[in-house]
Design an enzyme around this catalytic site. Sequence first.
Site, PDB file in Angstrom:
ATOM      1  N   ASP A   3      34.630  42.590  55.455  1.00  0.00           N
ATOM      2  CA  ASP A   3      35.142  43.633  54.560  1.00  0.00           C
ATOM      3  C   ASP A   3      36.625  43.382  54.280  1.00  0.00           C
ATOM      4  O   ASP A   3      37.477  43.556  55.145  1.00  0.00           O
ATOM      5  CB  ASP A   3      34.933  45.006  55.224  1.00  0.00           C
ATOM      6  CG  ASP A   3      35.426  46.129  54.328  1.00  0.00           C
ATOM      7  OD1 ASP A   3      35.941  45.849  53.230  1.00  0.00           O
ATOM      8  OD2 ASP A   3      35.297  47.300  54.743  1.00  0.00           O
TER       9      ASP A   3
ATOM     10  N   THR B 157      37.161  44.484  41.229  1.00  0.00           N
ATOM     11  CA  THR B 157      37.122  44.059  39.826  1.00  0.00           C
ATOM     12  C   THR B 157      36.977  45.213  38.812  1.00  0.00           C
ATOM     13  O   THR B 157      36.823  44.957  37.627  1.00  0.00           O
ATOM     14  CB  THR B 157      35.948  43.078  39.601  1.00  0.00           C
ATOM     15  OG1 THR B 157      34.754  43.690  40.065  1.00  0.00           O
ATOM     16  CG2 THR B 157      36.165  41.758  40.304  1.00  0.00           C
TER      17      THR B 157
ATOM     18  N   TYR C   2      44.983  46.487  38.118  1.00  0.00           N
ATOM     19  CA  TYR C   2      44.156  45.336  38.505  1.00  0.00           C
ATOM     20  C   TYR C   2      44.960  44.033  38.367  1.00  0.00           C
ATOM     21  O   TYR C   2      45.033  43.223  39.291  1.00  0.00           O
ATOM     22  CB  TYR C   2      42.892  45.301  37.627  1.00  0.00           C
ATOM     23  CG  TYR C   2      42.091  44.028  37.714  1.00  0.00           C
ATOM     24  CD1 TYR C   2      41.301  43.755  38.833  1.00  0.00           C
ATOM     25  CD2 TYR C   2      42.115  43.091  36.675  1.00  0.00           C
ATOM     26  CE1 TYR C   2      40.560  42.575  38.913  1.00  0.00           C
ATOM     27  CE2 TYR C   2      41.381  41.924  36.744  1.00  0.00           C
ATOM     28  CZ  TYR C   2      40.610  41.663  37.863  1.00  0.00           C
ATOM     29  OH  TYR C   2      39.887  40.495  37.942  1.00  0.00           O
TER      30      TYR C   2
ATOM     31  N   TRP D  77      36.925  37.209  31.161  1.00  0.00           N
ATOM     32  CA  TRP D  77      35.717  37.737  30.509  1.00  0.00           C
ATOM     33  C   TRP D  77      34.432  37.164  31.143  1.00  0.00           C
ATOM     34  O   TRP D  77      33.580  36.602  30.451  1.00  0.00           O
ATOM     35  CB  TRP D  77      35.718  37.411  29.026  1.00  0.00           C
ATOM     36  CG  TRP D  77      36.810  38.027  28.201  1.00  0.00           C
ATOM     37  CD1 TRP D  77      38.027  38.458  28.612  1.00  0.00           C
ATOM     38  CD2 TRP D  77      36.761  38.273  26.779  1.00  0.00           C
ATOM     39  NE1 TRP D  77      38.743  38.948  27.544  1.00  0.00           N
ATOM     40  CE2 TRP D  77      37.999  38.844  26.415  1.00  0.00           C
ATOM     41  CE3 TRP D  77      35.817  38.049  25.790  1.00  0.00           C
ATOM     42  CZ2 TRP D  77      38.291  39.202  25.100  1.00  0.00           C
ATOM     43  CZ3 TRP D  77      36.110  38.395  24.486  1.00  0.00           C
ATOM     44  CH2 TRP D  77      37.337  38.970  24.148  1.00  0.00           C
TER      45      TRP D  77
ATOM     46  N   GLY E  68      28.386  39.209  44.196  1.00  0.00           N
ATOM     47  CA  GLY E  68      29.037  39.307  42.893  1.00  0.00           C
ATOM     48  C   GLY E  68      28.519  38.235  41.937  1.00  0.00           C
ATOM     49  O   GLY E  68      27.735  37.361  42.313  1.00  0.00           O
ATOM     50  N   GLN E  69      28.979  38.305  40.690  1.00  0.00           N
ATOM     51  CA  GLN E  69      28.500  37.366  39.654  1.00  0.00           C
ATOM     52  C   GLN E  69      28.767  35.911  40.035  1.00  0.00           C
ATOM     53  O   GLN E  69      27.884  35.062  39.955  1.00  0.00           O
ATOM     54  CB  GLN E  69      29.218  37.618  38.344  1.00  0.00           C
ATOM     55  CG  GLN E  69      29.067  38.986  37.762  1.00  0.00           C
ATOM     56  CD  GLN E  69      29.545  38.991  36.330  1.00  0.00           C
ATOM     57  OE1 GLN E  69      28.824  38.542  35.424  1.00  0.00           O
ATOM     58  NE2 GLN E  69      30.757  39.460  36.095  1.00  0.00           N
TER      59      GLN E  69
HETATM   60  N1  NAP Z   1      34.464  39.862  35.880  1.00  0.00           N
HETATM   61  C1  NAP Z   1      35.415  39.444  35.062  1.00  0.00           C
HETATM   62  O1  NAP Z   1      35.371  39.669  33.857  1.00  0.00           O
HETATM   63  C2  NAP Z   1      36.580  38.652  35.608  1.00  0.00           C
HETATM   64  C3  NAP Z   1      37.600  38.260  34.713  1.00  0.00           C
HETATM   65  C4  NAP Z   1      38.678  37.518  35.226  1.00  0.00           C
HETATM   66  C5  NAP Z   1      38.727  37.181  36.561  1.00  0.00           C
HETATM   67  N2  NAP Z   1      37.723  37.594  37.399  1.00  0.00           N
HETATM   68  C6  NAP Z   1      37.828  37.236  38.810  1.00  0.00           C
HETATM   69  O2  NAP Z   1      36.736  36.392  39.110  1.00  0.00           O
HETATM   70  C7  NAP Z   1      36.333  36.583  40.477  1.00  0.00           C
HETATM   71  C8  NAP Z   1      34.841  36.819  40.542  1.00  0.00           C
HETATM   72  O3  NAP Z   1      34.542  37.972  39.773  1.00  0.00           O
HETATM   73  P1  NAP Z   1      33.055  38.498  39.573  1.00  0.00           P
HETATM   74  O4  NAP Z   1      32.897  38.769  38.116  1.00  0.00           O
HETATM   75  O5  NAP Z   1      32.100  37.640  40.285  1.00  0.00           O
HETATM   76  O6  NAP Z   1      33.200  39.911  40.300  1.00  0.00           O
HETATM   77  P2  NAP Z   1      32.071  40.891  40.812  1.00  0.00           P
HETATM   78  O7  NAP Z   1      30.763  40.561  40.214  1.00  0.00           O
HETATM   79  O8  NAP Z   1      32.621  42.260  40.650  1.00  0.00           O
HETATM   80  O9  NAP Z   1      32.008  40.528  42.344  1.00  0.00           O
HETATM   81  C9  NAP Z   1      33.049  40.833  43.215  1.00  0.00           C
HETATM   82  C10 NAP Z   1      32.495  40.844  44.608  1.00  0.00           C
HETATM   83  O10 NAP Z   1      33.543  41.259  45.487  1.00  0.00           O
HETATM   84  C11 NAP Z   1      32.951  42.038  46.472  1.00  0.00           C
HETATM   85  N3  NAP Z   1      33.860  42.981  47.102  1.00  0.00           N
HETATM   86  C12 NAP Z   1      34.406  44.105  46.596  1.00  0.00           C
HETATM   87  N4  NAP Z   1      35.081  44.760  47.548  1.00  0.00           N
HETATM   88  C13 NAP Z   1      34.955  44.027  48.684  1.00  0.00           C
HETATM   89  C14 NAP Z   1      35.409  44.203  49.999  1.00  0.00           C
HETATM   90  N5  NAP Z   1      36.108  45.271  50.379  1.00  0.00           N
HETATM   91  N6  NAP Z   1      35.076  43.249  50.924  1.00  0.00           N
HETATM   92  C15 NAP Z   1      34.344  42.174  50.589  1.00  0.00           C
HETATM   93  N7  NAP Z   1      33.864  41.977  49.350  1.00  0.00           N
HETATM   94  C16 NAP Z   1      34.171  42.900  48.414  1.00  0.00           C
HETATM   95  C17 NAP Z   1      31.883  42.844  45.755  1.00  0.00           C
HETATM   96  O11 NAP Z   1      30.940  43.276  46.710  1.00  0.00           O
HETATM   97  P3  NAP Z   1      29.884  44.455  46.348  1.00  0.00           P
HETATM   98  O12 NAP Z   1      28.931  43.822  45.391  1.00  0.00           O
HETATM   99  O13 NAP Z   1      29.287  44.746  47.672  1.00  0.00           O
HETATM  100  O14 NAP Z   1      30.714  45.561  45.788  1.00  0.00           O
HETATM  101  C18 NAP Z   1      31.328  41.819  44.793  1.00  0.00           C
HETATM  102  O15 NAP Z   1      30.231  41.144  45.340  1.00  0.00           O
HETATM  103  C19 NAP Z   1      37.200  37.716  41.016  1.00  0.00           C
HETATM  104  O16 NAP Z   1      38.293  37.187  41.686  1.00  0.00           O
HETATM  105  C20 NAP Z   1      37.697  38.406  39.762  1.00  0.00           C
HETATM  106  O17 NAP Z   1      38.932  39.064  39.968  1.00  0.00           O
HETATM  107  C21 NAP Z   1      36.651  38.299  36.952  1.00  0.00           C
END
Ligand code: NAP
Length: 299
Positions: free
Chosen positions: A44, A70, A133, A159, A10-11
């Site tokens: 997982d 997400t 969510y 964001w 993930g990011q």
């Molecule tokens: N993105 C935003 O705008 C945002 C805003 C506020 C808060 N956040 C929070 O910030 C954190 C990091 O977000 P991010 O932007 O890095 O999210 P992201 O890029 O969507 O990455 C999330 C990761 O979680 C993994 N994941 C999903 N389902 C899974 C499962 N069943 N088992 C294990 N791993 C799993 C995904 O794996 P795959 O790549 O294999 O699917 C992905 O690598 C999260 O807690 C999110 O809720 C994000």
Amino acid sequence: MRILVTGKNGQLGRSIQKIVNTDTKIGNNQSPNEYIFVGKEDLDLSSESSISHYFNNNKFDIIINCAAYTQVDRAEQEAELANQINHLAVKQLASIASNQRAKLLHISTDYVFDGESNKPYTETDTLNPINVYGRTKLAGEKALQALMPMNALIIRTSWVYSEYGNNFVSTMLRLGKERDELNIVSDQIGSPTYAADLAGVILEIIRHNKFRDVAQTTQIYNYSNEGEISWHEFAKEIFKLAEIDCKGSPITTKQYPTHAKRPRNTIMKKDKIVTVFNIKISNWKSSLNTCMKILKEKQ
Ligand SMILES: NC(=O)c1ccc[n+]([C@@H]2O[C@H](COP(=O)([O-])OP(=O)(O)OC[C@H]3O[C@@H](n4cnc5c(N)ncnc54)[C@H](OP(=O)(O)O)[C@@H]3O)[C@@H](O)[C@H]2O)c1
């Protein structure tokens, strides 16, 4: 210290890996820490038995949970899966961390707020998520706090974008090149977060005595870049920096219906994290500039 980081693809997970790998290469990594990065294929979070099995064979001093469900719109149709990953898996991680005497650093979201406030949200403001969510992420926060009243830390962010994967910046760059004009919502206000900045803050926190050494009560901290903007202003700056000739036209949320409702205003106050961990927060424009430069170099 053995440090587990979930969500390695993930990011945020990738941004943490980049800093850890760079520090190791240039010899900045003086601490004898061992980082283990895992993705869905290793651990997982949608499967209770996968989680139990993984931790039966692996023990850690710190767990950083960057993995999450997400996809905000899709969550409306996949509520059970979102709840499993964002709530029940976090509850299980908290229980395991507690049994292993590990510290847990978990990431949450501005979407735990309803966005109706006209003031920036503090960590203790009323929680009232308006989509699946947000509700699953809040349930995760609450379960973690109940099981780990000590030794955990939650960062609420907003964001998030980066040079990795799909996010608002990558979408605007793609659509902006394809079209002459794009309609972008201008009545939702918030603060962008460059994942690399958040990754740096997480690594600073886990090195900090206040997190590491002393038994601390579990705390929640807000974190994003500085500055308050709409999606429309964000898009216009992306087009400007990328020199993309696309007109960004402001529209209202009503004119852009989505499966999940979005909060109107999720600006968060960040004084607590700044004071406690003595961190500096960059303005959103300078961080966006850094990300865009990296994206240009990649081309
Ligand atoms: N993105 C935003 O705008 C945002 C805003 C506020 C808060 N956040 C929070 O910030 C954190 C990091 O977000 P991010 O932007 O890095 O999210 P992201 O890029 O969507 O990455 C999330 C990761 O979680 C993994 N994941 C999903 N389902 C899974 C499962 N069943 N088992 C294990 N791993 C799993 C995904 O794996 P795959 O790549 O294999 O699917 C992905 O690598 C999260 O807690 C999110 O809720 C994000």
